[in-house]
Scaffold this motif. Structure first.
Motif, PDB file in Angstrom:
ATOM      1  N   ALA A  74       0.858  -1.189   0.000  1.00  0.00           N
ATOM      2  CA  ALA A  74       0.000   0.000   0.000  1.00  0.00           C
ATOM      3  C   ALA A  74       0.888   1.231   0.000  1.00  0.00           C
ATOM      4  O   ALA A  74       1.815   1.325   0.807  1.00  0.00           O
ATOM      5  CB  ALA A  74      -0.906   0.008   1.219  1.00  0.00           C
ATOM      6  N   ARG A  75       0.619   2.144  -0.923  1.00  0.00           N
ATOM      7  CA  ARG A  75       1.395   3.381  -1.009  1.00  0.00           C
ATOM      8  C   ARG A  75       0.510   4.555  -0.624  1.00  0.00           C
ATOM      9  O   ARG A  75      -0.601   4.707  -1.132  1.00  0.00           O
ATOM     10  CB  ARG A  75       1.927   3.588  -2.429  1.00  0.00           C
ATOM     11  N   PHE A  76       0.999   5.381   0.277  1.00  0.00           N
ATOM     12  CA  PHE A  76       0.295   6.586   0.715  1.00  0.00           C
ATOM     13  C   PHE A  76       1.138   7.800   0.324  1.00  0.00           C
ATOM     14  O   PHE A  76       2.362   7.803   0.519  1.00  0.00           O
ATOM     15  CB  PHE A  76       0.109   6.600   2.239  1.00  0.00           C
ATOM     16  N   ALA A  77       0.504   8.829  -0.180  1.00  0.00           N
ATOM     17  CA  ALA A  77       1.193  10.077  -0.504  1.00  0.00           C
ATOM     18  C   ALA A  77       0.442  11.237   0.138  1.00  0.00           C
ATOM     19  O   ALA A  77      -0.788  11.322   0.026  1.00  0.00           O
ATOM     20  CB  ALA A  77       1.291  10.279  -2.013  1.00  0.00           C
ATOM     21  N   ILE A  78       1.165  12.087   0.842  1.00  0.00           N
ATOM     22  CA  ILE A  78       0.593  13.285   1.459  1.00  0.00           C
ATOM     23  C   ILE A  78       1.281  14.475   0.801  1.00  0.00           C
ATOM     24  O   ILE A  78       2.497  14.642   0.911  1.00  0.00           O
ATOM     25  CB  ILE A  78       0.823  13.301   2.988  1.00  0.00           C
ATOM     26  N   ILE A  79       0.492  15.289   0.104  1.00  0.00           N
ATOM     27  CA  ILE A  79       1.043  16.339  -0.760  1.00  0.00           C
ATOM     28  C   ILE A  79       0.485  17.688  -0.336  1.00  0.00           C
ATOM     29  O   ILE A  79      -0.732  17.851  -0.211  1.00  0.00           O
ATOM     30  CB  ILE A  79       0.688  16.071  -2.236  1.00  0.00           C
ATOM     31  N   ASP A  80       1.378  18.655  -0.124  1.00  0.00           N
ATOM     32  CA  ASP A  80       0.925  20.018   0.154  1.00  0.00           C
ATOM     33  C   ASP A  80       1.495  20.972  -0.887  1.00  0.00           C
ATOM     34  O   ASP A  80       2.374  20.608  -1.671  1.00  0.00           O
ATOM     35  CB  ASP A  80       1.320  20.443   1.577  1.00  0.00           C
ATOM     36  N   GLN A  81       0.971  22.180  -0.884  1.00  0.00           N
ATOM     37  CA  GLN A  81       1.411  23.215  -1.828  1.00  0.00           C
ATOM     38  C   GLN A  81       2.096  24.361  -1.080  1.00  0.00           C
ATOM     39  O   GLN A  81       2.005  25.514  -1.470  1.00  0.00           O
ATOM     40  CB  GLN A  81       0.215  23.736  -2.625  1.00  0.00           C
ATOM     41  N   GLY A  82       2.784  24.030  -0.001  1.00  0.00           N
ATOM     42  CA  GLY A  82       3.451  25.023   0.813  1.00  0.00           C
ATOM     43  C   GLY A  82       4.766  25.494   0.219  1.00  0.00           C
ATOM     44  O   GLY A  82       5.075  25.220  -0.950  1.00  0.00           O
ATOM     45  N   PRO A  83       5.574  26.176   1.035  1.00  0.00           N
ATOM     46  CA  PRO A  83       6.815  26.767   0.523  1.00  0.00           C
ATOM     47  C   PRO A  83       7.924  25.758   0.285  1.00  0.00           C
ATOM     48  O   PRO A  83       8.956  26.095  -0.286  1.00  0.00           O
ATOM     49  CB  PRO A  83       7.214  27.741   1.639  1.00  0.00           C
ATOM     50  N   GLY A  84       7.736  24.503   0.704  1.00  0.00           N
ATOM     51  CA  GLY A  84       8.795  23.512   0.532  1.00  0.00           C
ATOM     52  C   GLY A  84       9.786  23.539   1.684  1.00  0.00           C
ATOM     53  O   GLY A  84       9.755  24.413   2.546  1.00  0.00           O
ATOM     54  N   ILE A  85      10.656  22.555   1.690  1.00  0.00           N
ATOM     55  CA  ILE A  85      11.647  22.391   2.754  1.00  0.00           C
ATOM     56  C   ILE A  85      13.011  22.808   2.217  1.00  0.00           C
ATOM     57  O   ILE A  85      13.424  22.349   1.147  1.00  0.00           O
ATOM     58  CB  ILE A  85      11.697  20.931   3.236  1.00  0.00           C
ATOM     59  N   PRO A  86      13.737  23.673   2.924  1.00  0.00           N
ATOM     60  CA  PRO A  86      15.073  24.070   2.464  1.00  0.00           C
ATOM     61  C   PRO A  86      15.972  22.850   2.260  1.00  0.00           C
ATOM     62  O   PRO A  86      15.938  21.913   3.070  1.00  0.00           O
ATOM     63  CB  PRO A  86      15.596  24.962   3.598  1.00  0.00           C
ATOM     64  N   PRO A  87      16.770  22.822   1.208  1.00  0.00           N
ATOM     65  CA  PRO A  87      17.610  21.642   0.915  1.00  0.00           C
ATOM     66  C   PRO A  87      18.513  21.248   2.069  1.00  0.00           C
ATOM     67  O   PRO A  87      18.739  20.058   2.301  1.00  0.00           O
ATOM     68  CB  PRO A  87      18.427  22.090  -0.307  1.00  0.00           C
ATOM     69  N   GLU A  88      19.036  22.233   2.817  1.00  0.00           N
ATOM     70  CA  GLU A  88      19.970  21.910   3.898  1.00  0.00           C
ATOM     71  C   GLU A  88      19.301  21.177   5.054  1.00  0.00           C
ATOM     72  O   GLU A  88      19.978  20.595   5.910  1.00  0.00           O
ATOM     73  CB  GLU A  88      20.661  23.174   4.412  1.00  0.00           C
ATOM     74  N   GLN A  89      17.950  21.199   5.105  1.00  0.00           N
ATOM     75  CA  GLN A  89      17.242  20.522   6.190  1.00  0.00           C
ATOM     76  C   GLN A  89      16.791  19.114   5.831  1.00  0.00           C
ATOM     77  O   GLN A  89      16.437  18.326   6.714  1.00  0.00           O
ATOM     78  CB  GLN A  89      16.014  21.334   6.602  1.00  0.00           C
TER      79      GLN A  89
END
Length: 416
Positions: free
Chosen positions: A342-357
């Motif tokens: 079973a595959r679950f995907a949780i998708i938002d349209q926010g600002p994203g996560i900085p690459p360094e984090q």
């Protein structure tokens, strides 16, 4: 004369070899005092008026004299501020660093490419500059100066080139020792903090049941009296208590994972229905959560733990979503060579996560800018998924939102 006597005699006869041995015997203490000692040893060996160990400071793009001999010219250099050399200003030390080639002169005062402060204020007449390798890269310059013309020889330059490699080894050893010390201190603090948090969570849990019972009494009393204001306050207190209970349970789960006491209670569960229920409960007009997937998908899993993961990921997505934009919760059955997943995907349209984090996102107590939590939710989510034999990954690009994707097999398997 024995072989040992010959070795001792040869060592006594070669002061340069003695100097190299003394460099490598320096303790791995702090970098600046160690390099000051290195500079002093080389200064005495070559009878130089000044010896510097320049290291590049990336943030300012300067060569900085981290080690300088305790000599009159060395002290004058520091007083004049010539112990920092911006790369943009040029000069022979900068040239040796940038070209990674040694430099030698016995007539510095006639050199048009040398800095005026070096020639006229310090009074340098002869100098040797060799690149300084530390680890796998050139990190600076080892410089030797004299107030006399034609003071150094080609043999001195060859010797200094060899010494630079030894100095680089000393500096690298010191840096590694410092990093190990910092890591040990960090780990000790983290272990102490985790132990304290676990103990506090246990103690706090003892007060939750009496508090919950009193709030329920207040709710029933307010309902019986039809006091809407008291009922609203009691419901708010109950909601806050549930949040506190979840936080304490998360903290206790961290302790159980460390102690090997974390277990699953798997049973047949409709994971599609569970995900749909999570989406419905979390959805509000300002932040809708849209479910997409099959009507039913039965797997073997721990329903409470799987719900904990989905609620955590959906709450995290809602927290970082702009008002009015939906969060998507997708469920899909996948056929893999090893069986049904079973595959679950949780998708938002926010600002994203900085690459360094991204590299530390699933670590304990890892928190990003603006985070108000303890930084354990995503850590627990991944560990719960891994306990099912599954995976939890994240894909995020700044400005384009974030996608968490977890997959679990038809029945729990040993963690990967």
């Amino acid at each position: 004369m024995t072989e040992r006597d010959l070795e001792n005699e040869g060592t006594r006869a070669d002061p340069r070899l003695q100097a190299l041995e003394s460099l490598l015997s320096l303790p791995a203490a702090e970098l600046r005092p160690t390099l000051n000692t290195v500079s002093q040893v080389i200064s005495e060996l070559l009878h130089a008026d000044k010896v510097d160990v320049f290291l590049i400071e990336r943030s300012t793009q300067c060569l900085v004299a981290v080690g300088t001999s305790e000599t009159p010219m060395g002290r004058l250099q520091q007083a004049l501020g010539l112990d920092r050399m911006p790369l943009a200003n040029g000069g022979r030390a900068v040239q040796a660093y940038e070209t990674e080639k040694p430099f030698m002169t016995g007539r510095q005062e006639e050199d048009p490419e040398e800095l005026p402060g070096i020639k006229f204020r310090l009074g340098v007449r002869s100098s040797l500059m060799v690149p300084l390798p530390i680890g796998e890269e050139i990190r600076g310059v080892l410089g030797v100066s004299s107030a006399k013309n034609d003071f150094f020889t080609r043999e001195d330059l060859r010797f200094l080139t060899a010494v630079a490699r030894w100095v680089g080894m000393v500096a690298h050893r010191v840096e590694l020792a410092q990093e190990l010390t910092k890591l040990a201190v960090k780990q000790a603090r983290r272990a102490a903090a985790e132990e304290l948090i676990t103990v506090l969570a246990h103690d706090m849990a003892n007060y939750l049941l009496p508090l919950q019972a009193r709030i329920q009494l207040l709710q029933r009393r307010a309902a019986r009296k039809q006091d809407l204001e008291d009922l609203r306050d009691a419901d708010g207190a109950a909601s806050s208590l549930r949040s506190l209970t979840r936080l304490i349970q998360d903290l206790l789960d961290v302790g159980r994972l460390d102690q090997g006491l974390f277990t699953l209670r798997p049973r047949p569960v409709d994971v599609a229905g569970l995900a749909r229920e999570v989406a419905t409960t979390a959805s509000i007009p300002a932040h809708p959560v849209n479910y997409r997937g099959p009507e039913e998908l039965v797997m073997i899993a721990d329903p409470e733990r799987l719900r904990q993961v989905l609620e955590n990921l959906v709450a995290n997505a809602l927290k970082h979503s702009p008002a009015g934009l939906p969060v998507e919760l997708e469920v899909q059955a996948q056929r893999r060579p090893e069986g049904l997943w079973a595959r679950f995907a949780i998708i938002d349209q926010g600002p994203g996560i900085p690459p360094e984090q991204l590299s530390t996102l699933f670590e304990r107590f890892a928190r990003g800018p603006g985070s108000t939590g303890l930084g354990i939710g995503l850590y627990l989510a991944r560990r719960i998924v891994e306990a099912h034999g599954g995976t939890l990954e994240v894909d995020s690009k700044q400005g384009l939102g974030t996608r968490f994707e977890l997959a679990v097999p038809e029945a729990p398997t040993p963690a990967r």
